[in-house]
Design a protein around this motif. Structure first.
Motif, short mmCIF file in Angstrom:
data_model
loop_
_atom_site.label_atom_id
_atom_site.label_comp_id
_atom_site.label_asym_id
_atom_site.label_seq_id
_atom_site.Cartn_x
_atom_site.Cartn_y
_atom_site.Cartn_z
N ILE A 62 -4.50 -2.53 -13.18
CA ILE A 62 -3.63 -2.52 -12.53
C ILE A 62 -3.70 -1.36 -11.56
O ILE A 62 -3.50 -1.57 -10.38
N ALA A 63 -4.32 -0.38 -12.01
CA ALA A 63 -4.54 0.95 -11.28
C ALA A 63 -5.57 0.85 -10.24
O ALA A 63 -5.39 1.37 -8.96
N GLU A 64 -6.75 0.03 -10.71
CA GLU A 64 -7.71 -0.11 -9.46
C GLU A 64 -7.33 -1.08 -8.51
O GLU A 64 -7.50 -0.78 -7.28
N ILE A 65 -6.28 -1.96 -8.75
CA ILE A 65 -5.66 -3.07 -7.79
C ILE A 65 -4.93 -2.00 -6.87
O ILE A 65 -4.97 -2.35 -5.52
N ILE A 66 -4.05 -1.52 -7.30
CA ILE A 66 -3.09 -0.54 -6.57
C ILE A 66 -3.77 0.47 -5.59
O ILE A 66 -3.36 0.56 -4.50
N LYS A 67 -4.95 1.10 -6.08
CA LYS A 67 -5.69 1.89 -5.17
C LYS A 67 -6.11 1.28 -4.08
O LYS A 67 -6.39 1.76 -3.11
N ARG A 68 -6.84 -0.08 -4.50
CA ARG A 68 -7.40 -0.80 -3.22
C ARG A 68 -6.25 -1.19 -2.30
O ARG A 68 -6.60 -1.47 -1.14
N GLN A 69 -5.10 -1.80 -2.85
CA GLN A 69 -4.19 -2.54 -1.89
C GLN A 69 -3.05 -1.63 -1.38
O GLN A 69 -2.34 -2.10 -0.47
N ASP A 83 -0.37 0.61 0.53
CA ASP A 83 -0.02 0.94 1.71
C ASP A 83 0.78 2.32 2.08
O ASP A 83 2.10 2.49 1.77
N LYS A 84 0.19 3.51 2.14
CA LYS A 84 0.66 4.71 2.16
C LYS A 84 1.61 4.80 3.26
O LYS A 84 2.54 5.69 3.00
N LEU A 88 8.07 -4.26 -4.54
CA LEU A 88 7.61 -3.09 -5.34
C LEU A 88 7.57 -1.85 -4.35
O LEU A 88 7.10 -1.97 -3.47
N LYS A 89 8.16 -0.87 -4.56
CA LYS A 89 8.01 0.57 -3.80
C LYS A 89 7.01 1.60 -4.48
O LYS A 89 6.67 1.24 -5.68
N HIS A 90 6.81 2.51 -3.61
CA HIS A 90 5.83 3.34 -4.35
C HIS A 90 6.72 4.13 -5.57
O HIS A 90 6.00 4.44 -6.59
N SER A 91 7.94 4.09 -5.34
CA SER A 91 8.78 4.83 -6.48
C SER A 91 8.92 3.74 -7.79
O SER A 91 9.49 4.26 -8.85
#
Length: 210
Positions: A92-99, A101-102, A57-60
């Protein structure tokens, strides 16, 4: 007549809803367990997304309130690519926020755009092992007996999603289409027969309210 998830004779690959709720509400003992827990549940909440697809998965891939991706398993086997869509729920949003990599092109930074195919394969394999090892330790820390916990793995997230979704009244056809494991003959036109609202309702059913 109910759809049953295929399992081996000795290993039950599906957790029931109470077990899922208990694990989601439990506190990991360390950061490694916390990370493994997040990615195991990310798979569960995203309709059993496998580890390879998660890593790719990518940020896009996250557009608005949805995740869009093409299953890695079908990328080189389908003449017409089937794009999977998963609504981004609160969990899902909470997990993405925690994990997330910007600093990486990839959403979670498990693999890198400069990696060779061999490196990508090795990193994904090792990450799957990481999740399994520390999720099992996390499960044991919650009071689950060692013999049972030692069998838990990423595939349990996939089977648990399917089993629970069917038990909540969703059709075998819908779940089979979502899993798209290569043994089920599906077409793009069949996928389009399910309205988008169906997937939003399914995601709401998977949300865990403690």
């Amino acid at each position: 007549g109910k759809y049953q998830i295929p399992t081996s004779d000795k290993v039950n690959k599906s957790l029931d809803e109470d077990e899922i709720k208990s694990l989601w509400g439990a506190m990991p003992e360390n950061d490694l367990q916390a990370k493994a827990k997040d990615f195991w549940f990310f798979s569960y909440f995203t309709y059993g997304m496998n580890v390879k697809d998660i890593c790719e998965l990518k940020h896009s891939s996250v557009e608005g309130k949805n995740i869009f991706y093409v299953r890695a398993k079908t990328k080189n086997t389908k003449k017409k690519k089937v794009i999977k869509q998963v609504p981004v729920t609160k969990s899902i949003a909470e997990i993405i926020k925690r994990q997330k990599d910007k600093s990486s092109d990839y959403l979670f930074g498990i693999i890198d755009s400069k990696d060779s195919p061999k490196d990508v394969h090795e990193k994904i394999r090792n990450f799957n092992k990481f999740i399994n090892k520390h999720f099992r330790e996390f499960a044991k820390s919650t009071g689950i007996d060692e013999k049972t916990a030692s069998k838990y793995g990423t595939y349990h997230a996939r089977h648990s999603f399917a089993t629970i979704a069917v038990r909540k009244g969703n059709s075998m056809e819908l779940i089979s289409e979502i899993l798209h494991d290569g043994n089920i003959r599906t077409t793009q036109s069949y996928l389009n027969s399910f309205p988008k609202e169906t997937f939003h309702e399914l995601s709401k059913e998977l949300e865990i309210i403690l």
